[in-house]
Design a protein around this motif. Structure first.
Motif, mmCIF file in Angstrom:
data_model
loop_
_atom_site.group_PDB
_atom_site.id
_atom_site.type_symbol
_atom_site.label_atom_id
_atom_site.label_comp_id
_atom_site.label_asym_id
_atom_site.label_seq_id
_atom_site.Cartn_x
_atom_site.Cartn_y
_atom_site.Cartn_z
ATOM 1 N N MET A 129 0.972 -1.252 0.049
ATOM 2 C CA MET A 129 0.021 0.084 0.008
ATOM 3 C C MET A 129 0.706 1.534 -0.080
ATOM 4 N N ALA A 130 1.979 1.291 0.524
ATOM 5 C CA ALA A 130 2.789 2.470 0.667
ATOM 6 C C ALA A 130 3.452 2.580 -0.701
ATOM 7 N N LEU B 271 2.198 1.705 -3.596
ATOM 8 C CA LEU B 271 1.195 2.143 -4.385
ATOM 9 C C LEU B 271 1.064 3.756 -4.086
ATOM 10 N N GLY B 272 0.993 3.946 -2.827
ATOM 11 C CA GLY B 272 0.643 5.203 -2.679
ATOM 12 C C GLY B 272 1.727 6.187 -3.281
ATOM 13 N N LEU B 273 2.968 6.060 -2.916
ATOM 14 C CA LEU B 273 4.169 6.670 -3.250
ATOM 15 C C LEU B 273 4.043 6.707 -4.925
ATOM 16 N N GLY C 176 1.434 6.500 -6.867
ATOM 17 C CA GLY C 176 0.342 7.500 -7.337
ATOM 18 C C GLY C 176 0.577 8.765 -7.007
ATOM 19 N N THR C 177 1.222 9.142 -5.785
ATOM 20 C CA THR C 177 1.855 10.550 -5.498
ATOM 21 C C THR C 177 2.791 10.913 -6.648
#
Length: 107
Positions: free
Chosen positions: A29-30, A32-34, A36-37
Motif C-alpha cells: 500500500m505504501a 502504491l501510494g508513493l 500514485g503521488t
C-alpha cells in the motif's frame, strides 16, 4: 506435553505468517501510494509547465505588439519627414527625435 508444544508451535507459525502478510500488505500500500503521488505530481508539473509557457507566450506577444506599434509609428514619422523634404536634419537626428518623442509617451 508434546501436544501443547505442537499447538503452540503452529500458533506461532500462523502468527508469523499473518504478521509477514500484514507487513507485506502495508509495504504494498505504501509503494502504491508513493507511485500514485509521484505520477500525480509529475502530471501537475507538466500541466503547470504548459500553462507557464502559454503565459510567457502571451506576454511576449503583447510585447511584440507594442514594438510593432512603435515601428509603425516610426515609419509614419519618417514618411512625414520625407514628405516635408527636411534636408537639414540627418536620418540619425530624425530617429533620435522620434525616440525622444516615443519615450515621453511611454513613461
Amino acid at each position: 506435553m508434546n501436544k501443547v508444544y505442537d499447538i503452540t508451535k503452529k500458533r506461532l507459525l500462523h502468527n508469523n505468517v499473518r504478521t509477514i502478510l500484514i507487513v507485506f500488505l502495508v509495504l504494498l500500500m505504501a509503494l502504491l501510494g508513493l507511485y500514485g503521488t509521484y505520477s500525480l505530481l509529475l502530471s501537475n508539473a507538466r500541466k503547470m509547465g504548459h500553462e507557464l509557457v502559454k503565459s510567457y507566450t502571451a506576454d511576449e506577444e503583447r510585447n511584440i505588439a507594442v514594438y510593432r506599434a512603435f515601428i509603425e509609428m516610426s515609419e509614419y514619422y519618417l514618411e512625414e519627414l520625407q514628405q516635408e523634404n527636411d534636408k537639414q536634419a540627418s536620418l540619425q537626428e530624425k530617429m533620435e527625435a522620434f525616440l525622444t518623442t516615443t519615450a515621453g509617451r511611454v513613461e
